[in-house]
Design an enzyme around this catalytic site. Sequence first.
Site, PDB file in Angstrom:
ATOM      1  N   LYS A  87       0.769  -1.092  -0.031  1.00  0.00           N
ATOM      2  CA  LYS A  87      -0.019  -0.049   0.134  1.00  0.00           C
ATOM      3  C   LYS A  87       0.988   1.321  -0.087  1.00  0.00           C
ATOM      4  O   LYS A  87       1.696   1.395   0.731  1.00  0.00           O
ATOM      5  CB  LYS A  87      -0.871  -0.058   1.179  1.00  0.00           C
ATOM      6  CG  LYS A  87      -2.092   0.807   1.163  1.00  0.00           C
ATOM      7  CD  LYS A  87      -2.905   0.406   2.623  1.00  0.00           C
ATOM      8  CE  LYS A  87      -4.203   1.413   2.190  1.00  0.00           C
ATOM      9  NZ  LYS A  87      -4.831   1.189   3.506  1.00  0.00           N
TER      10      LYS A  87
HETATM   11  C1  E4P Z   1      -8.185   1.968   4.018  1.00  0.00           C
HETATM   12  O1  E4P Z   1      -7.518   1.368   2.999  1.00  0.00           O
HETATM   13  C2  E4P Z   1      -8.154   3.188   4.394  1.00  0.00           C
HETATM   14  O2  E4P Z   1      -6.945   3.402   4.975  1.00  0.00           O
HETATM   15  C3  E4P Z   1      -9.247   3.412   5.414  1.00  0.00           C
HETATM   16  O3  E4P Z   1     -10.301   2.745   4.922  1.00  0.00           O
HETATM   17  C4  E4P Z   1      -9.406   4.663   6.045  1.00  0.00           C
HETATM   18  O4  E4P Z   1     -10.518   4.821   6.812  1.00  0.00           O
HETATM   19  P1  E4P Z   1     -11.100   5.948   7.817  1.00  0.00           P
HETATM   20  O5  E4P Z   1     -11.144   7.320   6.823  1.00  0.00           O
HETATM   21  O6  E4P Z   1     -12.027   5.351   8.470  1.00  0.00           O
HETATM   22  O7  E4P Z   1      -9.487   6.140   8.751  1.00  0.00           O
END
Ligand code: E4P
Length: 220
Positions: A87
């Site tokens: 990622k």
């Molecule tokens: C996933 O890949 C993201 O990092 C995550 O969905 C972010 O979510 P949030 O905005 O609730 O922190």
Amino acid sequence: MRFFIDTADLDQIKEANDLGVLDGVTTNPSLMAKAGISGAKNIEDHYKKIASIVEGDVSAEVIATDYKGIVAEGEYLAQLAPNIVVKVPMIREGIKAIRHFSDNGIKTNCTLVFSPGQAILAAKAGATYISPFVGRVDDINWDGIGLIAQIAEIYAVQMYETEILAASIRNSKHIVDAAQAGADIATCPLHTILGLLKHPLTDIGLEKFLADHRKSNQGA
Ligand code: E4P
């Protein structure tokens, strides 16, 4: 649309997996911290545990923000398990690194995507997935699901192979709307997946069926 769970909590990952609807997992540094996982060795072991629970892809996020650092960290993460996806944040150095990973057969998830322009750039770089943050866009009074729909249209017109992973999902309606808008995957907290089960008429209907069965089978 496929379902990923957006957590580093092993119990929640197992619960979603046991439900039989789980296609993968996404994590980020905040979710690792929330699960109480810190220190390079513990983080690495935790990724291995997650990757052994699910068959699908598991996103492991790099901390480095420079090209060489992202490449070194990403290559290390990618060899932890066959289903690890690197990622990478949507930054200049991240785009360069995504191109490198793509050229070398390493799957990537380009995270922190908030605009169609960023989505186009990530697709051009060869990202496997992009993560547009639906909830955080809504938080600034913009249209998170509208963003998913716009990216889905662009990707269809341009025939990009990058998959849209709707992220920052806050409720069950986000999941339904992301599916309608053309997301390939939604990564969801467990409560939003379980929320899809709920409808008051289902509960009332089941109660009535069971009561009628009991009545007609009394003494039978
Ligand atoms: C996933 O890949 C993201 O990092 C995550 O969905 C972010 O979510 P949030 O905005 O609730 O922190």
